[in-house]
Scaffold this motif. Sequence first.
Motif, short mmCIF file in Angstrom:
data_model
loop_
_atom_site.label_atom_id
_atom_site.label_comp_id
_atom_site.label_asym_id
_atom_site.label_seq_id
_atom_site.Cartn_x
_atom_site.Cartn_y
_atom_site.Cartn_z
N ALA A 170 0.98 -1.14 -0.07
CA ALA A 170 -0.02 0.10 0.05
C ALA A 170 0.86 1.12 -0.08
O ALA A 170 0.48 2.26 0.41
CB ALA A 170 -0.92 -0.04 1.23
N ALA A 171 2.16 1.15 -0.37
CA ALA A 171 3.09 2.26 -0.24
C ALA A 171 2.56 3.35 -1.27
O ALA A 171 2.98 4.60 -0.95
CB ALA A 171 4.52 1.80 -0.36
N ALA A 229 -3.53 10.55 -9.07
CA ALA A 229 -2.91 9.48 -8.95
C ALA A 229 -3.50 8.89 -7.58
O ALA A 229 -3.21 7.71 -7.13
CB ALA A 229 -1.33 9.32 -9.04
N HIS A 230 -3.47 9.60 -6.45
CA HIS A 230 -3.80 9.21 -5.12
C HIS A 230 -5.17 8.62 -5.04
O HIS A 230 -5.49 7.65 -4.38
CB HIS A 230 -3.69 10.55 -4.01
CG HIS A 230 -4.24 10.18 -2.73
ND1 HIS A 230 -3.69 9.36 -1.98
CD2 HIS A 230 -5.41 10.48 -2.24
CE1 HIS A 230 -4.18 9.20 -0.81
NE2 HIS A 230 -5.42 9.79 -0.88
N TRP A 269 -0.41 -2.69 -7.67
CA TRP A 269 0.37 -2.83 -8.76
C TRP A 269 1.48 -2.06 -9.19
O TRP A 269 2.59 -2.55 -9.25
CB TRP A 269 -0.49 -2.93 -10.33
CG TRP A 269 0.17 -3.67 -11.48
CD1 TRP A 269 0.47 -4.73 -11.66
CD2 TRP A 269 0.81 -2.62 -12.32
NE1 TRP A 269 1.13 -4.71 -12.92
CE2 TRP A 269 1.33 -3.36 -13.12
CE3 TRP A 269 0.75 -1.23 -12.49
CZ2 TRP A 269 2.02 -2.88 -14.37
CZ3 TRP A 269 1.45 -0.78 -13.45
CH2 TRP A 269 2.21 -1.49 -14.49
N LEU A 270 1.40 -0.78 -8.93
CA LEU A 270 2.35 0.41 -8.83
C LEU A 270 3.41 -0.03 -7.83
O LEU A 270 4.43 0.43 -8.43
CB LEU A 270 1.69 1.57 -8.85
CG LEU A 270 0.81 2.15 -10.04
CD1 LEU A 270 0.41 3.61 -9.65
CD2 LEU A 270 1.87 2.24 -11.19
N ALA A 323 11.20 -2.38 -10.53
CA ALA A 323 12.03 -1.73 -11.65
C ALA A 323 13.03 -0.96 -10.98
O ALA A 323 14.31 -1.01 -11.82
CB ALA A 323 11.00 -0.65 -12.23
N GLU A 324 13.17 -0.57 -9.72
CA GLU A 324 14.27 -0.01 -9.25
C GLU A 324 15.38 -1.12 -8.68
O GLU A 324 16.35 -0.67 -8.40
CB GLU A 324 14.02 1.00 -8.00
CG GLU A 324 13.44 2.38 -8.69
CD GLU A 324 13.13 3.36 -7.52
OE1 GLU A 324 13.00 2.85 -6.31
OE2 GLU A 324 12.75 4.50 -7.84
#
Length: 133
Positions: free
Chosen positions: A22-23, A41-42, A51-52, A59-60
């Motif tokens: 939930a970050a 986006a929020h 998913w994000l 990715a990082e």
Amino acid sequence: LFRLVFASGLAKAGAAMWDDSAAMAQYFASQPLPTLAGWYAHHLPHGVLTWLTWGVVTAELVLPFLLFAPRRIRAAAALGLIALYLLYIFTGNYGFQGFLVLALCVLAFDDGHMRAVLTSATFRRIAPMPVLP
């Protein structure tokens, strides 16, 4: 570029907030100087934010290692980082970090890639100055 992005991913992977998926909801709610895109986006559905969260951490932690791969894979990794950090820039105001990563991503492209993007038609040929008597 590797150190900057990978360290950012390690910091996220070690934080308890990123473990519960939930970050990104917390990120968009508590960022400094939020942008209009960050507000929208929020309010994305919880499933998209989950998913994000996984996408950002993955990715990082993965893309920096692909920067050491052959040229096409390296270019794809750089494009992925460019897309990720453009999203950071559009959804939050973190000063120069996003722009620093974008500038460093340019170094991941070789002459062949740059030649394809910056063709000779991009630059106008400047006529030499006439010699005055």
